[in-house]
Design an enzyme around this catalytic site. Structure first.
Site, PDB file in Angstrom:
ATOM      1  N   ASP A 121    -131.291  -1.676  28.713  1.00 28.91           N
ATOM      2  CA  ASP A 121    -130.829  -2.709  29.628  1.00 28.91           C
ATOM      3  C   ASP A 121    -130.253  -3.869  28.810  1.00 28.91           C
ATOM      4  O   ASP A 121    -130.952  -4.455  27.987  1.00 28.91           O
ATOM      5  CB  ASP A 121    -132.023  -3.183  30.471  1.00 28.91           C
ATOM      6  CG  ASP A 121    -131.607  -4.114  31.594  1.00 28.91           C
ATOM      7  OD1 ASP A 121    -130.397  -4.395  31.720  1.00 28.91           O
ATOM      8  OD2 ASP A 121    -132.501  -4.552  32.338  1.00 28.91           O
TER       9      ASP A 121
ATOM     10  N   ASP B  49    -124.862  -2.381  33.401  1.00 27.52           N
ATOM     11  CA  ASP B  49    -125.498  -2.716  32.120  1.00 27.52           C
ATOM     12  C   ASP B  49    -126.831  -2.022  31.883  1.00 27.52           C
ATOM     13  O   ASP B  49    -127.648  -2.494  31.104  1.00 27.52           O
ATOM     14  CB  ASP B  49    -125.667  -4.238  32.014  1.00 27.52           C
ATOM     15  CG  ASP B  49    -126.645  -4.784  33.042  1.00 27.52           C
ATOM     16  OD1 ASP B  49    -126.961  -4.068  34.000  1.00 27.52           O
ATOM     17  OD2 ASP B  49    -127.092  -5.929  32.870  1.00 27.52           O
ATOM     18  N   GLU B  50    -127.058  -0.923  32.556  1.00 26.99           N
ATOM     19  CA  GLU B  50    -128.349  -0.229  32.420  1.00 26.99           C
ATOM     20  C   GLU B  50    -128.166   1.278  32.437  1.00 26.99           C
ATOM     21  O   GLU B  50    -127.369   1.793  33.208  1.00 26.99           O
ATOM     22  CB  GLU B  50    -129.225  -0.514  33.641  1.00 26.99           C
ATOM     23  CG  GLU B  50    -129.986  -1.787  33.638  1.00 26.99           C
ATOM     24  CD  GLU B  50    -130.679  -1.934  34.978  1.00 26.99           C
ATOM     25  OE1 GLU B  50    -131.702  -1.266  35.188  1.00 26.99           O
ATOM     26  OE2 GLU B  50    -130.159  -2.689  35.814  1.00 26.99           O
TER      27      GLU B  50
HETATM   28 MG    MG Z   1    -129.372  -6.276  32.357  1.00 28.02          MG
END
Ligand code: MG
Length: 298
Positions: free
Chosen positions: A15, A110-111
């Protein structure tokens, strides 16, 4: 080959920390170390899409009106959302992650989950691999990632959050119960605000207290699916949210504003982000949908 010969399941949840804000700080070194808010302009219209950790210290958080964020943190640098840029960086990072795992499951911009099962023999202990991966992301992209390690995606997801930012936490097999016991109820993935309020009404404020209820009682209090979900979740057992096997009938996401928003540009930006999150999840779940619904509550 018997089941005993199969490698233990091993997952990383990667993350990126304060992603949009970190990309801005990376692209513009003058912003490093400063409170950065991404999401509109200082005129007060718009909501915070992302903020740097320097801004969070002042109590700024995402989904808060920019005007309020600026009151909390007057020295904040407020920047517009550059979604295309974030997508570009995201795609490059995901491509890098793909070279580290046979199975990459991206769940948002973003993960991602990396199935690392069986890699330890070849590449060394999971923890060391994660240290290396964090270093590569830092050197190649100038960004910090937090990584959680566990034998299920569900626990890995909570583990990446545990030491954020720039975090790395490994939950060894058999330690899931102890790990989850240290979490606040709000940090149990999938335990929403409404359920938390309901639990508080029942006098339940901690994971320990939650575990005192059996599955039958939980289902009675929270409904069948939430009850069963929480029964497993608070014991660190993957309730199936990311297994890809679930028979879920809808994939959705939502956000709530702290106050009414009348600005069309802001609403469009937020809607675009929500659509994108859902799109990624549908895509990665290898699913399809016949209907898309947008719910607006005033
Ligand atoms: Mg994040």
């Amino acid at each position: 080959m018997s089941a005993a010969d199969l490698p233990e399941k091993l997952y990383f949840h990667v993350d990126l920390d304060a992603f949009y804000a970190s990309v801005e700080q990376r692209d513009n070194p003058e912003l490093r170390g400063l409170p950065v808010i991404v999401g509109g302009d200082r005129s007060g219209r718009g909501v915070v899409s992302a903020c740097s950790y320097e801004a969070r210290v002042f109590g700024v958080h995402s989904a808060m009106p920019v005007a309020e964020a600026c009151r909390l943190c007057s020295e904040a640098v407020v920047l517009p959302v550059r979604m295309q840029r974030y997508q570009e960086v995201s795609a490059k990072i995901m491509a890098l992650l793909e070279t580290h795992t046979p199975v990459l499951q991206q769940i948002s911009i973003d993960e991602a989950f990396l199935d690392m099962s069986g890699t330890e023999k070849l590449l060394g202990p999971a923890y060391d691999q994660a240290v290396r991966l964090k270093r590569i992301i830092r050197t190649e992209f100038g960004l910090n990632a937090s990584i959680g390690i566990a034998n299920s995606r569900y626990v890995a997801k909570m583990a990446s959050d545990f030491r954020k930012p720039d975090g790395l936490h490994e939950v060894r097999p058999g330690c899931e119960m102890d790990f989850v016991a240290q979490l606040d109820l709000k940090d149990i993935w999938g335990l929403g605000k409404k359920t938390r309020v309901r639990l508080n009404q029942l006098g339940i404020h901690t994971v320990e207290e939650l575990r005192k209820l059996n599955e039958h009682e939980l289902r009675g209090f929270l409904g069948e699916s939430s009850g069963s979900y929480l029964y497993l979740a608070c014991r660190g057992i993957d309730p199936g949210i990311f297994s890809g096997k679930s028979s879920r009938h809808s994939i959705s996401t939502e956000t709530t504003f702290d106050r009414d928003i009348h600005d069309t540009a802001t609403l469009e930006t937020v809607l675009l982000e929500l659509c994108e999150q859902v799109m990624y999840r549908v895509y990665k779940a290898d699913a399809y949908s016949q209907t898309a619904t947008i719910k607006v509550r005033t």
